[in-house]
Design a protein around this motif. Structure first.
Motif: not given
Length: 546
Positions: A479-500
């Motif tokens: 969340y620090h990387r997403v909030a800082a510069h929008g990075g890690a969006a793909a990483e976050l989406q992959a994490r959420l998809a795996l959790r789902l």
């Protein structure tokens, strides 16, 4: 038994009409009203009779309460000036315009009846526009103004409506007496609603049962309305004040389960009550037309058409007129401040700086959308039905109110989305989490991580906390990387998809064990409820992340 069958049949019809409205992309209120009119033509189908007092007391409290409950009061206070300009000024201006036009078109209509008609159709309803607004990414301030207007204008219009009905009963009311009565009705309603809200909060804090807490919260609006009405003050403002207290205190007093259950209950209640009101007025229209059969049909049609036009135009006149006056006042204030500042200190206007309390003026395109979002809805329908049976030319007023409401729903409701897209005021779709949500989730994850790190030094639970620290530190880093510069969006989406995917696998395994007889239905329901809550959270985040 007949009333039970009729109610169930109407609810089933509401579902069919709502699905049809969604399929053809038309506001469902329009389909419900037209469907009710069509159903009234079925031979042998009795026209339902609604008691006026029942119509107001049953339909209005929960609908007003849920609107107040959901209001963002901080944003409401920031935009209080434009909200009050619409909720009070526009209501009174529209009431006056409709009353004058009705008297001109129908000279036999008493002034009390003309003012009552104006008060009935004056308040736009955000519920009627909600289906359109929810599908589009509109500026948050615009949504706040429209929702805030809808919350207060119901109260202001119904106070005027009540005074008009009282004027008929008493044979007239002096303007000063009317103004004093307005203040007494408003202040008394707010006081009673606030007291009921505080008592409700006190009760909910001691019940410790989500089902009972939800029931008490649901009944609170009715209690505020009935107590205020019995005291002779505004029941509408009582409901609004009660809903405001519950909405402000919900985060501190309500349990997580109560808030989750309440959302489902209120969504169901809101849909059913809104749908029933719209379809009921459609069912009654043919009976009203039958009672007006002796009148001049062309004169009625002309009056209905012209009053609908006055209703729409008067809102444009008020919205653009007050916007022009607001810009003029700000310009004069800026010129005065500029002239009063010493030349040596001349520079940027502090009123426009980041610390200024002055809100920037909306663009003319935003003003045009606010003016066009003037669909009338459930409150106007309930108020029309709620006229006393012996009120002068009641059927004529209900007919004119209905046609004006239908005109705004059909004309403005079906074209609002096109107008918004044509003016280009939709906010662009964001890839990844919105910045505000990303920042909030960073704060949330930091607080969780700090608590676990603090407890890691505890001799009893330190080892367990240390095991969890790495998981929460990893989440906080994302969340620090997403909030800082929008990075890690793909990483976050992959994490959420795996959790789902993990949640789905867990549910499948639970169902397999249940079918094998290794757990009972009660345990399955509890565990599945936890998985459902997690799946809802993940799906919402995936929508934002994708």
């Amino acid at each position: 038994m007949e009333i039970v069958q009729a109610t169930l049949a109407m609810m089933a019809a509401c579902i069919v009409f709502a699905v049809l409205a969604r399929t053809i992309r038309v506001p469902y209120a329009v389909i419900l009203v037209i469907g009710g009119m069509a159903a009234a033509l079925i031979p042998g189908l009795p026209a339902p009779h609604l008691d006026p007092d029942f119509a107001l007391a049953f339909f209005l409290p929960p609908l007003l309460q849920v609107s107040a409950y959901r209001t963002d009061w901080r944003a409401f206070r920031q935009d209080l000036r434009p909200i009050l300009a619409l909720a009070l000024g526009a209501v009174l201006f529209t009431t006056l315009c409709i009353a004058v036009a009705a008297r001109w078109l129908l000279p036999d209509l008493p002034w009390a009846a003309a003012i009552a008609l104006g008060a009935i159709v004056a308040p736009p309803d955000a519920v009627a526009a909600g289906a359109v607004l929810r599908k589009l990414r509109l500026p948050r301030r615009m949504v706040t103004v429209l929702e805030g207007e809808s919350l207060i204008n119901d109260a202001s219009s119904l106070v005027v409506y009540r005074l008009a009905v009282a004027a008929f009963a008493l044979g007239g009311v002096h303007p000063l007496e009317a103004a004093a009565s307005f203040l007494v009705l408003a202040a008394g309603g707010v006081a009673i609603g606030y007291a009921v809200g505080r008592v409700t909060i006190w009760m909910i804090g001691r019940l410790h049962d989500s089902l009972l807490e939800t029931c008490v919260g649901f009944l609170a609006g009715y209690a505020a309305y009935m107590l205020a009405d019995a005291a002779g003050v505004s029941g509408v403002l009582g409901v609004v004040a009660c809903g405001m207290v519950l909405g402000v205190r919900q985060h501190a007093v309500f349990s997580a389960r109560t808030r989750q259950d309440g959302r489902a209950v209120w969504a169901f209640v809101e849909f059913v009550l809104n749908s029933l009101v719209f379809i009921l007025i459609g069912l009654q229209l043919n009976a009203i037309l039958g009672r007006l059969a002796g009148d001049d049909g062309w004169a009625l049609a002309r009056a209905a058409l012209l009053l609908s036009a006055v209703l729409i135009v008067s809102r444009f006149v008020w919205v653009f007129g007050t916007d022009w006056l607001s810009r003029l006042a700000d310009g004069l204030r800026d010129a005065r401040d500029e002239a009063s500042r010493p030349a040596a200190k001349a520079g940027p206007d502090p009123a426009s700086g980041p610390g200024s309390r002055r809100r920037p003026q909306p663009s003319s395109r935003h003003v045009a959308v606010i003016a066009w979002a003037g669909m009338r809805g459930v409150v106007s329908l309930a108020a029309a039905i709620g006229l006393p049976e012996d009120f002068p030319q009641r059927d004529l007023i209900v007919f004119l109110a209905f046609t004006a409401i239908l005109a705004t729903l059909v004309l403005q409701g079906t074209s609002l989305e096109w107008v918004i897209r044509r003016l280009g005021i939709e906010e662009p779709a964001l890839r990844g989490l919105p910045p505000q949500e990303a920042a909030a989730r960073r704060v949330l994850s930091d607080a969780m991580l700090e608590e676990l790190e603090r407890r890691a030094g505890d001799p009893l639970e330190g080892a367990i906390a240390a095991d969890l620290v790495s998981e929460y530190r990893d989440k906080a880093g994302v969340y620090h990387r997403v909030a800082a510069h929008g990075g890690a969006a793909a990483e976050l989406q992959a994490r959420l998809a795996l959790r789902l995917a993990a949640v789905r696998a867990g549910r499948d395994r639970l169902l397999h064990h249940f079918r094998e007889g290794e757990m009972d239905a009660s345990l399955l329901s509890d565990l599945e409820g936890e998985l459902d809550a997690e799946e809802i959270r993940l799906r919402r985040l995936l929508g934002g992340a994708g």
